[in-house]
Scaffold this motif. Structure first.
Motif, PDB file in Angstrom:
ATOM      1  N   ALA A   3       0.817  -1.211   0.000  1.00  0.00           N
ATOM      2  CA  ALA A   3       0.000   0.000   0.000  1.00  0.00           C
ATOM      3  C   ALA A   3       0.854   1.266   0.000  1.00  0.00           C
ATOM      4  CB  ALA A   3      -0.927  -0.005   1.218  1.00  0.00           C
ATOM      5  N   PHE A   4       2.022   1.196   0.653  1.00  0.00           N
ATOM      6  CA  PHE A   4       2.920   2.356   0.742  1.00  0.00           C
ATOM      7  C   PHE A   4       4.316   1.948   0.272  1.00  0.00           C
ATOM      8  CE2 PHE A   4      -0.256   2.602   4.149  1.00  0.00           C
ATOM      9  CZ  PHE A   4      -0.885   3.790   3.818  1.00  0.00           C
ATOM     10  N   PRO A   5       4.538   1.878  -1.038  1.00  0.00           N
ATOM     11  CA  PRO A   5       5.828   1.399  -1.568  1.00  0.00           C
ATOM     12  C   PRO A   5       7.033   2.190  -1.079  1.00  0.00           C
ATOM     13  CG  PRO A   5       4.174   1.578  -3.308  1.00  0.00           C
ATOM     14  CD  PRO A   5       3.594   2.240  -2.094  1.00  0.00           C
ATOM     15  N   GLY A   6       6.834   3.458  -0.763  1.00  0.00           N
ATOM     16  CA  GLY A   6       7.951   4.288  -0.312  1.00  0.00           C
ATOM     17  C   GLY A   6       8.328   4.095   1.137  1.00  0.00           C
ATOM     18  N   LEU A   7       7.555   3.291   1.866  1.00  0.00           N
ATOM     19  CA  LEU A   7       7.792   3.118   3.296  1.00  0.00           C
ATOM     20  C   LEU A   7       9.181   2.547   3.578  1.00  0.00           C
ATOM     21  CD1 LEU A   7       6.744   3.185   6.205  1.00  0.00           C
ATOM     22  CD2 LEU A   7       5.703   0.939   5.808  1.00  0.00           C
ATOM     23  N   ARG A   8       9.617   1.595   2.771  1.00  0.00           N
ATOM     24  CA  ARG A   8      10.927   0.967   2.969  1.00  0.00           C
ATOM     25  C   ARG A   8      12.065   1.970   2.852  1.00  0.00           C
ATOM     26  NH1 ARG A   8      11.157  -4.690   2.367  1.00  0.00           N
ATOM     27  NH2 ARG A   8       9.253  -5.673   1.566  1.00  0.00           N
ATOM     28  N   PHE A   9      11.840   3.024   2.078  1.00  0.00           N
ATOM     29  CA  PHE A   9      12.922   3.950   1.752  1.00  0.00           C
ATOM     30  C   PHE A   9      12.760   5.312   2.426  1.00  0.00           C
ATOM     31  CE2 PHE A   9      11.691   1.232  -1.858  1.00  0.00           C
ATOM     32  CZ  PHE A   9      12.781   0.380  -1.860  1.00  0.00           C
TER      33      PHE A   9
ATOM     34  N   PHE B  52       9.896   4.406   8.349  1.00  0.00           N
ATOM     35  CA  PHE B  52      10.199   2.975   8.449  1.00  0.00           C
ATOM     36  C   PHE B  52      10.685   2.580   9.840  1.00  0.00           C
ATOM     37  CE2 PHE B  52      13.181  -0.555   8.363  1.00  0.00           C
ATOM     38  CZ  PHE B  52      12.444  -1.534   7.731  1.00  0.00           C
ATOM     39  N   VAL B  53      11.554   3.376  10.426  1.00  0.00           N
ATOM     40  CA  VAL B  53      12.157   3.001  11.718  1.00  0.00           C
ATOM     41  C   VAL B  53      11.101   2.825  12.800  1.00  0.00           C
ATOM     42  CG1 VAL B  53      13.698   3.744  13.562  1.00  0.00           C
ATOM     43  CG2 VAL B  53      14.426   3.938  11.189  1.00  0.00           C
ATOM     44  N   PRO B  54      10.224   3.822  13.054  1.00  0.00           N
ATOM     45  CA  PRO B  54       9.200   3.601  14.084  1.00  0.00           C
ATOM     46  C   PRO B  54       8.207   2.510  13.695  1.00  0.00           C
ATOM     47  CG  PRO B  54       8.848   5.698  12.977  1.00  0.00           C
ATOM     48  CD  PRO B  54      10.185   5.216  12.527  1.00  0.00           C
ATOM     49  N   TYR B  55       7.890   2.418  12.398  1.00  0.00           N
ATOM     50  CA  TYR B  55       6.956   1.375  11.960  1.00  0.00           C
ATOM     51  C   TYR B  55       7.517  -0.015  12.241  1.00  0.00           C
ATOM     52  CZ  TYR B  55       4.869  -2.059   8.880  1.00  0.00           C
ATOM     53  OH  TYR B  55       4.308  -3.222   8.402  1.00  0.00           O
ATOM     54  N   ALA B  56       8.744  -0.268  11.815  1.00  0.00           N
ATOM     55  CA  ALA B  56       9.341  -1.595  11.979  1.00  0.00           C
ATOM     56  C   ALA B  56       9.511  -1.956  13.451  1.00  0.00           C
ATOM     57  CB  ALA B  56      10.688  -1.649  11.262  1.00  0.00           C
ATOM     58  N   ALA B  57       9.973  -0.992  14.247  1.00  0.00           N
ATOM     59  CA  ALA B  57      10.201  -1.266  15.666  1.00  0.00           C
ATOM     60  C   ALA B  57       8.887  -1.515  16.399  1.00  0.00           C
ATOM     61  CB  ALA B  57      10.952  -0.093  16.301  1.00  0.00           C
TER      62      ALA B  57
END
Length: 268
Positions: A64-70, A75-80
């Motif tokens: 849904a959000f392709p730019g999230l990885r980059f 990305f940092v708060p999402y992944a953690a």
């Protein structure tokens, strides 16, 4: 070709990843009489919540959000937080299941057994199996004399993927494999500490709000890894981050456990 040093470090990391959970379980069984039921629940919760549900949400989010990885700031708060939410809420569900079964052993052995199961299966699946795969590929690569010779034996459909695996294998410094093994020990310690914390919250020894405290502590411990994935932190620094966060979490849990009059026999 893969160096002997890299191969040796892979073997050490694999031995740690498979051996540390077994050693921890044997010691816990002998000293605390940990039941396999709690260990098994920890294993199953990790597989369902972290191995399936969390990965499903990641796939949906990145689609849904392709730019999230980059986008590091996102990305940092999402992944953690994703790791903290899924694993700690899963941990809570696991302990609720144990309590409702009426067959849970005393609080500390149950929590520790769960933590060993959760952290142990994570070590085996994430690093242990990866190291076994790397060792097999490295031995195959060295036996045929190089990447070109090995790729010539691979079907066309798989050649690009295998070539990428070979490039990654050759490009990784031997110490990185050792760090991966060390990381699993730290991670297991974190899981045991968080398991004791969540068990106390679920069983009513401390406030239920500590479940969300566990989510935040887990996210904090994983923050360094997320920063490393974004190229914003060196690997040794990210591992030091995880170690400090784990020690701080363990000290907090010990203080809470002692402060609320909890004993290993489950009495207060």
């Amino acid at each position: 070709m893969v160096s002997d040093a890299s191969l040796a470090c892979m073997v050490v990391a694999a031995v740690i990843s498979f051996g540390a959970p077994v050693v921890a379980l044997v010691v816990a069984r002998r000293r605390l009489h940990v039941q396999f039921r709690a260990v098994l629940v920890g294993v199953l919760v990790f597989v369902v919540f972290a191995g399936f549900l969390e990965q499903l949400v990641h796939a949906l989010a990145f689609s849904a959000f392709p730019g999230l990885r980059f986008t590091p700031v996102a990305f940092v708060p999402y992944a953690a937080l994703a790791a903290g939410v899924f694993e700690e809420l899963g941990r809570s569900c696991g302990f609720m299941l144990l309590l409702r079964s009426g067959k849970a052993d005393h609080d500390l052995p149950c929590a520790i057994g769960y933590g060993i199961g959760h952290g142990g299966i994570e070590a085996m699946l994430i690093v242990g199996l990866s190291m076994v795969s790397n060792i097999a590929l490295a031995l195959a690569l060295n036996s045929v004399g190089g990447a070109d010779a090995l790729l010539a034996t691979v079907p066309d459909a798989s050649r690009v993927l295998v070539a990428q695996q070979i490039d990654a294998l050759i490009g990784i410094a031997p110490t990185v494999y050792l760090i991966a093994g060390f990381e699993r020990i730290v991670s297991m310690a974190l899981h045991v500490a968080l398991s004791v914390l969540v068990w106390m919250a679920v069983s009513g020894r401390i406030g239920k709000a500590w479940i969300f405290g566990a989510v935040l502590l887990h996210a904090l411990a994983d923050g360094g890894a997320a920063l490393y994935q974004q190229g914003m932190m060196l690997l040794p620094v990210s591992e030091l981050w995880a170690l400090i966060a784990t020690v701080a979490t363990a000290l907090l849990v010990i203080r809470l456990y002692a402060g609320h009059g909890c004993h290993s026999d489950g009495t207060a």
